[in-house]
Design an enzyme around this catalytic site. Structure first.
Site, PDB file in Angstrom:
ATOM      1  NE  ARG A  50     -34.038  19.118   2.046  1.00 25.11           N
ATOM      2  CZ  ARG A  50     -34.097  19.926   3.116  1.00 25.11           C
ATOM      3  NH1 ARG A  50     -33.268  20.953   3.231  1.00 25.11           N
ATOM      4  NH2 ARG A  50     -34.963  19.707   4.078  1.00 25.11           N
ATOM      5  CE1 TYR A 102     -30.499  16.353 -23.565  1.00 21.89           C
ATOM      6  CE2 TYR A 102     -31.226  17.713 -21.748  1.00 21.89           C
ATOM      7  CZ  TYR A 102     -31.197  16.499 -22.388  1.00 21.89           C
ATOM      8  OH  TYR A 102     -31.849  15.425 -21.837  1.00 21.89           O
ATOM      9  CG  ASP A 176     -24.348  21.232 -20.694  1.00 24.85           C
ATOM     10  OD1 ASP A 176     -23.530  20.303 -20.531  1.00 24.85           O
ATOM     11  OD2 ASP A 176     -25.575  21.069 -20.720  1.00 24.85           O
ATOM     12  CE  LYS A 201     -27.097  12.423 -20.624  1.00 22.63           C
ATOM     13  NZ  LYS A 201     -27.327  13.775 -21.066  1.00 22.63           N
TER      14      LYS A 201
END
Ligand SMILES: *Cc1c(COP(=O)(O)O)cnc(C)c1O
Length: 384
Positions: A50, A102, A176, A201
């Site tokens: 982690r 978004y 973004d 993406k």
């Protein structure tokens, strides 16, 4: 990696060394949760996955290099990256947000983070003066998307940066950069403090992972975000990191073809009688075409159109294409088409940032452009 190398070279090599134990040229998938220590707290930089994992370390170094930042952190999704950035704020802090942000970002801000005392104002970010006017005493963040999803509006990052710095307040500018990718646009160089990506993406590029990233230059923010990445724990697994590393090796080739194909298709759609309006920053008719030419290296693969026949025509159009697959998401090698009003942006319905029901969004892939145009032509030709 050395700044003297071009983007295309860095996309293939940055952050990656042949494996020291075997010489393997590709970064191994370190599919492990923990690392053996030679004595208590004596280890080789890795304790628990982690906190850090070598496959993720390579991806993070590559992402930082490509975005022109000193630091990058990888996350399990774009939303996890955005959520972690917002945890830099305190209850009562105010964020100015792009009004056609978004849909998932809007949902996170309004339905989750607003419950923890963060406040948000949505403004038209195409006008930098509106961003400046929205600043309040507790404003700590400006959240930009450029180009926006789905209306392909642009924010002038440099001008917004100038106006925000002018207020003298300590305000972080976050961009973004998912739609442009670091190949086409570099917000840190234009004055942004933080860049986020949905690596799902264009960076991943093959519709085979969900992931996110945060890139930045400031050491104090990095320490805090690195702490949060480990403390909150929304990290990507090593296999997803490896697929993202592999996808990025062709980012520059893909973005070039996405942009070429999209420009041809945007021109075709602009001339089609069934189409009322085309949103694409590469068209001379786009209200911010000059800004797009200054701020972006090419215009990307995303196009939105409004159908003359409204919602009925839009729904029929997206159901009749054969190569363009009807699906959410974007940025993969294959072309996708969708109806934001009922799909990606359904969570914004009846809100101040609702999208028009006649809108269709295309993610133009890297197939042969003539096949794509023929597909759109046949679908538009058979509308009710
Ligand atoms: C998809 C997307 C996100 C969310 O990313 P996930 O990887 O789906 O969590 C955020 N911003 C933009 C612009 C997106 O397109």
């Amino acid at each position: 990696m050395s700044d003297s190398y071009h983007f295309d070279t860095r996309a293939i090599h940055a952050g990656q060394e042949p494996d020291p134990t075997t010489g393997a040229i590709m970064t191994p998938i370190y599919q492990t949760s923990t690392y053996v220590q030679s004595a208590p707290a004596e280890h080789r930089g890795y304790e628990y996955s982690r906190t850090d994992n070598p496959t993720r370390t390579a991806l993070q170094a590559l992402l930082a290099d490509l975005e022109g930042g000193r630091f990058a952190l990888a996350f399990a999704s774009g939303m996890a990256a955005i959520d972690t950035v917002m945890r830099l704020l305190q209850p009562g802090d105010h964020t100015i947000v792009a009004s056609d942000v978004y849909g998932g970002t809007f949902r996170l801000f309004e339905k989750v983070l607003a419950r923890y005392g963060l406040t948000f104002t949505y403004v038209d970010i195409t006008d930098p003066a509106e961003v400046e006017v929205a600043v309040r005493p507790r404003t700590r963040m400006v959240w930009l998307e450029t180009p926006t999803n789905p209306l392909l509006a642009l924010a002038d990052i440099g001008e917004i940066n100038r106006r925000i710095r002018h207020t003298g307040q300590e305000i972080l500018i976050a961009v973004d950069n998912t739609f442009a990718s670091p190949c086409l646009q570099q917000p840190l160089a234009l004055g942004a403090d933080i860049v986020v990506h949905s690596t799902t993406k264009y960076l991943g590029g093959h519709s085979d992972i969900v992931g996110g990233a945060v890139e930045h230059d400031d050491e104090a923010n990095y320490e805090r975000l690195k702490f949060l990445q480990n403390a909150v724990g929304a990290i990507p697994g090593p296999f997803d990191c490896w697929l993202t590393l592999r996808g990025i090796k062709t980012l520059h080739l893909r973005m070039e073809r996405h942009s070429e194909n999209a420009l041809r298709i945007a021109r075709f759609l602009a001339d089609h009688p069934a189409i009322e309006e085309v949103y694409y920053p590469g068209l001379e008719s786009h209200p911010q075409h000059d800004l797009a030419k200054r701020q972006m290296r090419a215009f990307g693969g995303m196009i939105s159109v409004v159908l003359r026949g409204g919602e009925r025509a839009a729904r029929a159009f997206v159901s009749r294409t054969r190569i363009f697959a009807l699906a959410e998401s974007l940025g993969g090698v294959e072309s996708l088409i969708e109806h934001p009003h009922s799909m990606t942006h359904a969570s914004t319905a009846d809100s101040e940032i609702a999208v028009p029901p006649g809108l269709v969004r295309l993610s133009v892939g890297v197939e042969h452009v003539e096949d794509l145009i023929a597909d759109l032509d046949q679908a538009l030709g058979s509308l009710p």
